[in-house]
Enzyme design. Structure first.
Site, PDB file in Angstrom:
ATOM      1  N   ASP A   9       0.901  -1.174   0.000  1.00 39.44           N
ATOM      2  CA  ASP A   9       0.000   0.000   0.000  1.00 39.44           C
ATOM      3  C   ASP A   9       0.933   1.216   0.000  1.00 39.44           C
ATOM      4  O   ASP A   9       1.146   1.846   1.003  1.00 39.44           O
ATOM      5  CB  ASP A   9      -0.939  -0.009   1.215  1.00 39.44           C
ATOM      6  CG  ASP A   9      -0.224  -0.121   2.550  1.00 39.44           C
ATOM      7  OD1 ASP A   9       0.901  -0.674   2.613  1.00 39.44           O
ATOM      8  OD2 ASP A   9      -0.774   0.381   3.549  1.00 39.44           O
ATOM      9  N   HIS A 242       9.073  -0.659   8.878  1.00 38.50           N
ATOM     10  CA  HIS A 242       8.246  -1.863   9.024  1.00 38.50           C
ATOM     11  C   HIS A 242       8.337  -2.768   7.794  1.00 38.50           C
ATOM     12  O   HIS A 242       8.562  -3.977   7.893  1.00 38.50           O
ATOM     13  CB  HIS A 242       6.784  -1.461   9.210  1.00 38.50           C
ATOM     14  CG  HIS A 242       6.544  -0.497  10.315  1.00 38.50           C
ATOM     15  ND1 HIS A 242       6.709  -0.833  11.635  1.00 38.50           N
ATOM     16  CD2 HIS A 242       6.148   0.811  10.304  1.00 38.50           C
ATOM     17  CE1 HIS A 242       6.401   0.209  12.398  1.00 38.50           C
ATOM     18  NE2 HIS A 242       6.076   1.232  11.620  1.00 38.50           N
TER      19      HIS A 242
END
Ligand code: RIB
Ligand code: CA
Length: 317
Positions: A9, A242
């Protein structure tokens, strides 16, 4: 070389993971599935197109993923964290006809069929597109070699809520399906990616050694991300990578992680615990066996992380 399909995303940390994948000679990036999450699906697709163009790799196919979670609800986006366009201060100059209204999901199945038992999926956004791929064609998805997912938070707090991490919170139905059904699954949760920090001095070092258009965007987007994180967690020593941390789990980097194997569930019906990832880490619990048993990263070696990132992003051993 590892044949990787990245599901992203494409916000800031996704873009750093994509940049690393494009620069690492051990990675053969054969496709990118871009779905909603940090930003909407169209912007995510456009950002991938932009990064591939900067890298001179527009030969890599981009596949349009999901636009909303399996619950059917409207997704929430995060411009305050990733910038209005998802790339911090950058507004990517990509014309609309290159990213709007794409319907090419079957390309994903063709990539997997053409690279049977070799494809590694690394999912660093909501799990919706990945779950849909399994629902649509379980027989093709059996030909995937391994799957890595950035998501969840075990034993420690979440980031979206007190207990839930953003990727799992964004679509807990899909996350639960993936955790319970995808074989050869590794989960790289928030409790380790939180420690995958890149400090401003490391980012400056990368910037001084950058010598390509793709490398030149690293500092502006990570400087933006650093300012955001200083507001969120004052005093944090850098920006948590992340998605890069999840991608690196798929590579053979000695000593980067310690793992435990557990069955994982994600709460998708509850109220207060919505999106929470659950596994049994009680004293006396042990590694599980069997197809529905996920490998969970529980400890990251920060020195190994930084030295590998520097090696890849600065082209120096
Ligand atoms: O919780 C961190 C995750 O949520 C990362 O993948 C970030 O890009 C957002 O999607
Ligand atoms: Ca992401």
């Amino acid at each position: 070389m590892k044949k990787i399909i990245l599901f992203a995303d494409t916000g800031i940390d996704d873009s750093i993971a994509l940049t690393y994948a494009l620069k690492n000679p051990e990675v053969d990036l054969i496709g990118v599935v871009s779905g909603y999450g940090n930003i909407d699906r169209e912007k995510a697709y456009r950002n991938v197109e932009y990064l591939l163009e900067l890298a001179g790799r527009t030969d890599i196919p981009v596949i349009a993923g999901a636009t909303r979670p399996l619950s059917g609800e409207e997704p929430e986006f995060f411009p305050e964290i990733h910038g209005i366009e998802g790339l911090g201060p950058i507004d990517p100059p990509i014309p609309e006809e290159r990213y709007a209204n794409r319907t090419n999901f079957s390309k994903l199945f063709n990539l997997i069929k053409d690279n049977r038992d070799e494809v590694i999926i690394v999912n660093v956004g909501r799990c919706t597109s990945l779950a849909i791929a399994h629902y649509l064609s379980p027989e093709v998805m059996e030909d995937v070699k391994e799957t890595y997912v950035m998501g969840g938070a075990f034993i420690e707090p979440g980031n979206e809520t007190e207990v839930a991490e953003a990727n799992f919170f964004g679509d807990p139905i899909a996350a639960n399906y993936v955790c319970q059904n995808v074989v050869n699954l590794t989960i790289v949760p928030l409790n380790v990616t939180r420690d995958a920090l890149l400090s401003p001095s490391i980012v400056n070092l990368i910037d001084t050694r950058s010598d390509s258009p793709l490398e030149e965007i690293i500092k502006p987007i990570l400087d933006f991300y650093y300012e955001v994180y200083q507001q969120l967690e004052p005093g944090i020593a850098g920006t948590p990578q992340h998605d890069l941390a999840a991608l690196m789990a798929a590579l053979d980097i000695s000593g980067l992680y310690e793992y435990k194997k557990r069955e994982v569930k994600v709460e998708y019906k509850g109220n207060f615990a919505y999106g929470k990832s659950i596994a049994d880490f009680r004293p006396g619990s042990s590694n599980c066996f069997g197809p529905n048993c996920a490998r969970i990263a529980l400890k990251i070696n920060h020195d190994v992380f930084v030295s590998n990132v520097l090696e890849i992003l600065t082209n120096h051993k």
